[in-house]
Every structure is written in C-alpha cells, then in structure tokens.
Design an enzyme around this catalytic site. Sequence first.
Site, mmCIF file in Angstrom:
data_model
loop_
_atom_site.group_PDB
_atom_site.id
_atom_site.type_symbol
_atom_site.label_atom_id
_atom_site.label_comp_id
_atom_site.label_asym_id
_atom_site.label_seq_id
_atom_site.Cartn_x
_atom_site.Cartn_y
_atom_site.Cartn_z
ATOM 1 N N GLY A 217 0.839 -1.217 0.000
ATOM 2 C CA GLY A 217 0.000 0.000 0.000
ATOM 3 C C GLY A 217 0.858 1.243 0.000
ATOM 4 N N ASN A 218 0.261 2.369 0.269
ATOM 5 C CA ASN A 218 1.032 3.615 0.378
ATOM 6 C C ASN A 218 0.397 4.527 1.419
ATOM 7 O OD1 ASN A 218 -0.919 5.455 -0.986
ATOM 8 N ND2 ASN A 218 -0.553 4.046 -2.690
ATOM 9 N N HIS A 219 1.041 5.662 1.652
ATOM 10 C CA HIS A 219 0.637 6.524 2.774
ATOM 11 C C HIS A 219 -0.513 7.471 2.455
ATOM 12 C CE1 HIS A 219 3.739 5.224 5.443
ATOM 13 N NE2 HIS A 219 4.688 5.481 4.557
ATOM 14 N N ALA A 285 -3.949 7.655 -5.069
ATOM 15 C CA ALA A 285 -2.559 7.206 -5.210
ATOM 16 C C ALA A 285 -2.615 5.712 -5.484
ATOM 17 C CB ALA A 285 -1.792 7.503 -3.939
#
Length: 408
Positions: A217-219, A285
Amino acid sequence: MSVLNGKNILLGVTGGIAAYKAAFLVRLLVKKGANVKVVMTHSAKEFVTPLTLSTLSKNEVFSSFTNEENDPESYREPKWNNHVELALWADLFLIAPATANTLSKMAHGTCDNLLLACYLSAKCPVYYAPAMDLDMYQHPTTNNVFEKLNSFGNIQIPAAFGELASGLVGQGRMAEPEEIVSFIENDILKKLPLRGKKFLITAGPTYEAIDPVRFIGNHSSGKMGYAIAETAAQLGAEVVLISGPSALKLESDLVKVIRVTSAAEMYNASHEYFNTSDVAILSAAVADYRPSEVAIQKIKKKDSELTLHLTKTKDILASLGEIKKNQFLVGFALETQNEEENAKLKLKKKNLDLIVLNSLRDMGAGFQTDTNKITLIGKDNKTLPFPVKPKKEVAKDILEYIIEQTNA
Ligand code: CTP
C-alpha cells in the site's frame, strides 16, 4: 444537509407586525446549520425583543451605530457597531419582514439606521421579504421600488396571500418562515455553478494483496480527494467518489461513495461511471504494481529472503484518457524532481485537460498533511502556482479552474 449549513446569515428585521415571525426564522436558520446575526430597526423592537432574537441566534443583536445608543441608562465602554464588518461577515443578507418604508429607503440610498448602512455595505446576495397591507403592496410606488431593488440584483421573496393585520384579505403578508427558508435554499441551489454536472472522483490509496493478511500500500490519506468531492457537491455537482481504503468519513451526505480496495477494483468502478460523467478527477494514489500472484494461505517465514514478483497495474487515468469524449479529465502528479517538465509530459501522454502538480520538495504538501501546495497546468501548458493552503481551499482552487474552463 442544507445548502445553508455553515453559511453566515445576517437577518435584517424591520418594524412590521410580521417581525414576531423573525424569531421562527432565526430558529429555522440555526437548525439548518447557519450562523445567524440579527440587525434590527428601532421600530422592529416594538414587535419583537432583541433578547428573544439574541437568545435564539446565540449572538448579540445590533440596532444602533454605537452600543451607547442601545442602552443610554447604564454606562458602557463606547463601542462602534461596525456595519461594514457585519455586512462583509454575511454570506447572505435577508431582510424579513421588509416594510414599505425600509424598502423605499433601500431603493433610494437612504442611510439613517444601522440596517440600511449594512445594506449599502453588503457585497453578498440580498433577499427581502416584503410585508405590508394589500393596497400598499399594489401601489405603483411600491412596485416601482420593487423594480428598482430587483434591478440592483436584490432578490424578492414574494408576499403571500391571506388575512392581513388590517383585517383585509389579499397579497401583502410576509411569506411564512418555512417558505422563506426554502425559497432561499432553492435559489442558492439553482445558481450553484456545478448544478447538473456529474463528477467522478478517485481518492485514497489502493491495497494490493500479497496473501490473506498482507498487502502493498502507500501513505495516501485520501484527504485531497475527499475535500474535492465534498466541495464539488457543495457547488451543486452530482458526485461519485471511488475511494480506496481510507479512514476518512465524509461530512456531507451529498456524495455517493463506492469503496474499493485494489487498483483493479478502482479501475472497474471508474470505467463504470466515466461514460456518464462530465468531469473526472483522479486523485487516488494507485499502486503501480501488484503481486503477480496472491498466496491463498498466509506466507510462512522460512528463508532469510523472500522475493515477490510484481505486475504492473492498469493505469486508470491513461485508460480514461484513451476513451475520453467530452469529459474534462484531471490527473495528479506527485513529483520529486523536474516537476513541471514531468507533469507536462504526463498531461500530454495521458490526454488530460488539467494536471495538478504537487512537489514533495514543498513544505506543507504531501500525503498525510492537512495542507497542500499545488501548481495547475492546463492543456495550454500554462502553469498556475498557488501558495500552501488547507486542502479544502485547494479543492476550491481546482474546482474554480474547472468551472472557468468548462464554461469557457
Ligand atoms: N493513476 C491511475 N492509475 C494508476 C496509476 C496512477 O489512475 N495505475 C493516476 C493517479 O490517480 C494520478 C496520476 O495517475 O492522477 C498520477 O500518476 P503518477 O503515479 O504520479 O504517475 P505515473 O503515471 O504512474 O508515472 P510515474 O510513477 O513514473 O511518475
């Protein structure tokens, strides 16, 4: 949620029998989530007390240019009631009831009380709800006053038919508070700049499963996309928000939210809604790669190294750019170097109408922050830089650009 929620409303009350209904009006407006301040003429105080209106509005009620005038008996530190400040505070000024006397003064620029000074200082929309006897209402002079006031851009809330204080029956009664409030709500809705427009917005991260318990995943928090969705809805758009896993909750119930987890799910949902959209803003994102295979069982730790094979996800934005007809397509670019150059390349390559550039080198820009610093780059390659602002303000800047371009 009402379009009046969060709006600053200045209520002007003048001296007619309908002034007692101002109390109901204040209550209704406060219930709708508006911040209400009241300015009243001296004669209005004969019909309804400032104490009633200040208690209901939870704000001081103004009627004189200074507070000394209000209360000549007891000495108070002199204070000027700044009509300019009051008028500029207001998102809308409602004069209800509006007597023939006040309306005539408004039409002719007379300024002999605080309410009229506020009127002359107001830059916001002004609504007025006349209240007078039927012969007064029909008098050519009164009609002349209405025409003049309406030609200045003031908005008339027509008086109702019914029994009047004189005992006569006809038109002249102030519209009921409920009617006044729904008249204003409908008028605002009708004039919203994005009314009738369909928006598709993506937001948040995507999670790409490795096994049943792990993911890549990402932030991304989703804050930017959620702010755009809410602001677009407040401006009248019909919004579908396709959100990756985000802890955020929408403040507004005007947005339809579709929750997805992976890039593939976001791709499918975006394609489902794109054809019927007028504007698509892809702020998510999205993971660029996903594990080539998802393990059915939890992967046990064994060796000192584990190799994951990744496969490129489909680029949602680029795929929409390929099938785009009349839609206005907006992408985001988060860059760390050669920002403008890279963003311009992306704009062209993905067939966009606008790209929103954030640079990770800028303080106050990025994933988890409440602020952002953006540069808008349009199809004409013109760059429009903005200072650091709260994400809600940034959302407004982006939408204002879109409104300008789509109405051009
Ligand atoms: N985007 C998308 N689908 C993907 C990847 C990105 O829709 N699979 C969209 C994002 O929502 C955003 C824009 O593309 O609007 C940003 O792309 P970005 O990830 O910055 O650039 P890429 O095109 O992926 O190129 P690079 O990673 O090389 O910068």
